[in-house]
Design a protein around this motif. Structure first.
Motif, short mmCIF file in Angstrom:
data_model
loop_
_atom_site.label_atom_id
_atom_site.label_comp_id
_atom_site.label_asym_id
_atom_site.label_seq_id
_atom_site.Cartn_x
_atom_site.Cartn_y
_atom_site.Cartn_z
N GLU A 92 0.83 -1.20 0.00
CA GLU A 92 0.00 0.00 0.00
C GLU A 92 0.87 1.25 0.00
O GLU A 92 0.51 2.28 -0.56
CB GLU A 92 -0.88 0.02 1.26
N PRO B 33 3.44 3.02 -3.75
CA PRO B 33 3.29 4.10 -4.73
C PRO B 33 3.78 5.44 -4.20
O PRO B 33 4.46 6.18 -4.91
CB PRO B 33 1.77 4.13 -4.98
N ARG C 269 1.34 1.73 9.74
CA ARG C 269 1.60 2.26 8.41
C ARG C 269 2.49 3.50 8.52
O ARG C 269 3.44 3.69 7.78
CB ARG C 269 0.27 2.62 7.74
N HIS D 36 -5.82 6.76 -4.64
CA HIS D 36 -4.73 6.60 -3.70
C HIS D 36 -5.09 5.45 -2.77
O HIS D 36 -6.19 5.42 -2.22
CB HIS D 36 -4.54 7.89 -2.89
N PRO D 37 -4.19 4.46 -2.63
CA PRO D 37 -4.59 3.25 -1.89
C PRO D 37 -5.03 3.51 -0.44
O PRO D 37 -5.78 2.74 0.13
CB PRO D 37 -3.33 2.38 -1.94
N LEU D 38 -4.53 4.60 0.16
CA LEU D 38 -4.87 4.82 1.57
C LEU D 38 -6.13 5.66 1.73
O LEU D 38 -6.61 5.87 2.83
CB LEU D 38 -3.71 5.52 2.28
N ARG E 280 -9.74 6.33 1.97
CA ARG E 280 -10.93 5.52 2.22
C ARG E 280 -12.21 6.31 1.97
O ARG E 280 -13.30 5.89 2.38
CB ARG E 280 -10.92 5.00 3.66
#
Lengths: 460, 288
Positions: A313, A316, A347, B244-246, B248
């Motif tokens: 995650e 990128p 994270r 963007h993967p984060l 939500r």
């Protein structure tokens, strides 16, 4: 025995029980009042005279003379111990008879289950006899429920139980409230229970009520402190970021006004202003998260997380940053590890470690991210290893880089020098997850930062 | 045909439209670019409309200087900004005027910005962009959960703000236009009806109060029932920004939409989560 209730109850009840049993053990011996003593003597003397009469009349076989209680027995003997009349076996009682006759007074001998009384009696014709009475105890020794003392014991059960409840219940409430506060629920307060309120109404306040009041006062203070700190953090963040927000708008207005005609130099300066304000903002963010992470004691939202997907995650974002510094990131995750923890916190920790590695990598350098389970002293842990090809850190200063704002060199060589606060945040996060961070130098140059966490499970 | 005719009208009326078309006109493109070509018609309509009235924005923020500077900046981008410095004043302004977008700061002197948002949601489903200097994930989730359309942490680049506002306006326009089809009505066997003319959505005869994001999501879902829609694709189509993967935000909006549908029909959830990839709209499930 873990229960205070049981302890107090048993202690009180045993004390009460022993006192009752002891006083019950001595039913006849302890006749202190002379009236009672006289009455006993007179009553026994009458019994003796009746037996003497019966003996003289030859009517000893009449059971009417015997005591009502089957367990008791009575006998008349001559002063030399010869049994004359009655149902008591007197063969072994010579000592008692002689003593009573010699002393000319009532003598009692206590045995485990009965008492023997010897009383000298003189008949009307002047002949001396001795009356022997065997009286069985109805005493505490025959245990509760079969004796007159049992009522007292039953009452003592109720009383001591009530007493124990009076002490233990408020303590239990206090304990529950204390545990809630320890778990982070600062709203928890302890309130007086039913009995305490009842007693308080009639003016009976005790030390435990005082303790409860003090406890609530303490909780109140604690809550206001924590709230104050949170508000301070919030306000500081607001106060510091508001000028930055204005700065960002002003900067853009300046850019719009300077237009295309302005020199490249002006543009470069404006870009620099933007870059520095972005840095300042991220520093504020770091300081805030550092004070936040230092203020918490426990993890609230623990879930199972895959370290590999956490890395993926993140990729990128950090890859973008790595490209900016002309270095690249290599990941190797042969076996995934599942750890239990707060995903945002981990994270963030991971991101800080990787960013730090990128920051110290030379152009063309490589940052390696490696996830693998490891066995250490019989404990299995998930290890995330980030290694860079930068200059590394002097051996004696390796454990200092986890301190906030630690500088490896005293000379400020540029805005990127210094470890800042990122690793300190990561270190604290690791501790909250019962893990740790270790930094060491790599052979051939570069720094390795290892984050190890307790392994929750291994992905198949 | 409808879209094309609008485009012509717009081009004739406003030269600026050309610059907008200039950045993406190819039609055989992949998802991200497809979005832009699909929204062209809507975008041109905004510019067409801006001839008549400027985009009108209300900011509720206690930082007076910030509001003044932002007004200058937005004015140079053809947007009109009104400022209210208290939550109450903001709600009053909302009742008195019509706005296209609301910018709401989370920290206000008189009441919590989220409180303002929840009161606002009772009277309007206008698009709200939250601004916050706190910048925590919890803060962001709370805001989106309360019904904000989008969230921008302070400090932000004003260009980013303008981009977000434009995205909101495009969503709003597509809501009344019927972006995917040119029909003014969209129906689904599940009992969902999207009325683009009245900008309203109905579910089994009950009117749903949807924000533009939720309406757009439903529109996309109804457009392709039974297909897995990737999270990336949905983010790009709904928010018109890279995935963007984060982030939500999308999941927050979907969960709000689900709750609104569940008010009407409690035990049927037509929106299925496809683990680690996206969402699927299953209209057949609720065929009554």
């Amino acid at each position: 025995m873990h229960s205070l209730l049981a302890k107090i109850f048993l202690a009180y009840w045993l004390a009460a029980g022993v006192a009752i049993i002891y006083s019950d053990l001595q039913p006849h011996k302890l006749i202190h009042t002379p009236e009672l003593s006289d009455a006993l003597d007179t009553s026994l003397a009458i019994n003796g005279h009746s037996l003497i009469d019966a003996y003289k009349a030859g009517k000893c076989s009449s059971t009417a003379l015997w005591p009502n209680q089957a367990s008791d027995a009575i006998s008349l003997v001559s002063v030399d111990g010869k049994p004359l009349c009655g149902n008591l076996d007197t063969s072994s009682l010579h000592g008692l008879i002689t003593a009573a006759f010699a002393g000319n007074k009532r003598i009692a001998r206590d045995f485990a289950r009965y008492q023997l009384i010897a009383l000298p009696v003189t008949a009307n014709d002047g002949v001396h006899y001795v009356l022997l009475v065997k009286s069985k105890y109805t005493s505490a020794f025959q245990f509760f429920g079969f004796l007159p003392g049992s009522k007292t014991l039953e009452i003592s059960i109720v009383v001591t139980f009530f007493l124990a409840i009076l002490i233990v219940l408020p303590l239990r409430r206090l304990r529950a409230a204390a545990r809630q506060i320890a778990d982070g629920n600062l709203d928890a307060r302890v309130s007086a229970g039913f009995f305490s309120r009842l007693l308080a109404r009639i003016g009976l306040r005790d030390d435990i009520d005082g303790l409860m009041r003090d406890f609530n006062g303490m909780a109140e203070r604690l809550q206001s402190h924590v709230k104050g700190q949170q508000l301070l953090l919030r306000d500081v963040s607001h106060e510091l970021r508001s000028p930055l927000a204005r700065l960002a708008v002003a900067l853009e207005l300046a850019r719009d006004m300077s237009g295309d005609r302005s020199s490249a130099q002006v543009q470069a300066h404006l870009d620099r202003i933007e870059l520095e304000s972005v840095r300042l903002n991220s520093l504020i963010g770091h300081i805030l998260s550092f004070s936040y992470i230092q203020s918490i004691r426990d993890l609230h939202h623990s879930v199972d997380l895959s370290l590999t997907s956490l890395v993926n995650e993140l990729l990128p974002d950090v890859q973008y940053e790595a490209e900016g510094r002309q270095c690249h990131i290599v990941t190797s995750t042969p076996r995934d590890c599942i750890v239990s923890g707060d995903s945002d916190m981990l994270r963030h920790a991971l991101e800080n470690i990787v960013r730090n590695a990128i920051r110290y990598s030379p152009a063309g350098g490589t940052v390696e991210i490696n996830v693998a389970p490891e066995q250490n002293n019989g404990q299995r842990s998930a290890v995330l290893r980030v290694s860079d090809t930068g200059p590394g850190v002097a051996e004696d200063k390796l454990n200092l880089i986890l301190n906030p704002f630690y500088r490896a060199s005293d000379v400020r060589r540029g805005s990127s020098n210094g470890f800042g606060i990122g690793l300190a945040i990561a270190d604290r996060a690791a501790h909250l997850h019962s893990g740790k961070i270790v930094a060491r130098n790599r052979e051939g140059g570069g720094l390795i930062v290892e984050l190890s966490l307790p392994l929750a499970a291994m992905a198949s | 045909m409808f879209a094309i005719s609008i485009r012509f009208a717009a081009v004739r009326l406003h030269k600026a439209v050309i610059t907008l078309f200039a950045f993406r006109t190819d039609n055989e493109s992949t998802h991200p670019t497809q979005v832009f070509s699909r929204t062209e018609a809507a975008s041109s309509l905004i510019l067409f409309k801006s001839e008549r009235h400027m985009t009108s924005i209300l900011i509720i923020d206690d930082d007076i200087e910030f509001c003044t500077m932002l007004r200058d900046y937005l004015t140079s981008h053809d947007m009109k900004l009104d400022a209210a410095h208290h939550g109450d004043a903001g709600l009053t302004a909302l009742r008195a005027h019509t706005y296209d977008v609301i910018l709401l700061d989370v920290m206000l002197p008189d009441m919590d910005g989220l409180e303002v948002l929840s009161r606002l949601r009772k009277i309007s489903d206008l698009s709200v962009l939250l601004l916050s200097a706190q910048g925590t994930e919890a803060n962001r989730i709370a805001g989106l959960d309360e019904g904000a359309d989008d969230y921008l942490p302070k400090p932000f680049n004003p260009r980013e703000l303008v981009a977000r506002i434009r995205a909101i306006l495009r969503r709003s326009e597509s809501r009344s236009l019927g972006r995917q089809t040119n029909a003014s009505l969209m129906k689904d066997p599940s009992g969902l009806v999207l009325n683009f003319a009245s900008r309203q959505a109905f579910y089994r005869g009950n009117r749903l109060r949807l924000t533009d994001v939720e309406f757009t999501l439903l529109n996309i879902f109804l457009d392709s029932p039974g297909t897995v829609l990737q999270r990336e694709e949905l983010v790009i189509r709904v928010f018109q920004r890279p995935f963007h993967p984060l982030d939500r935000s999308l999941d927050m909006h979907i969960s709000r939409l689900r709750r609104k549908l569940a008010v009407v029909e409690e035990f049927v959830d037509p929106i299925k989560t496809i683990r680690s990839s996206g969402y699927l709209f299953a209209s057949h499930v609720i065929n009554a």
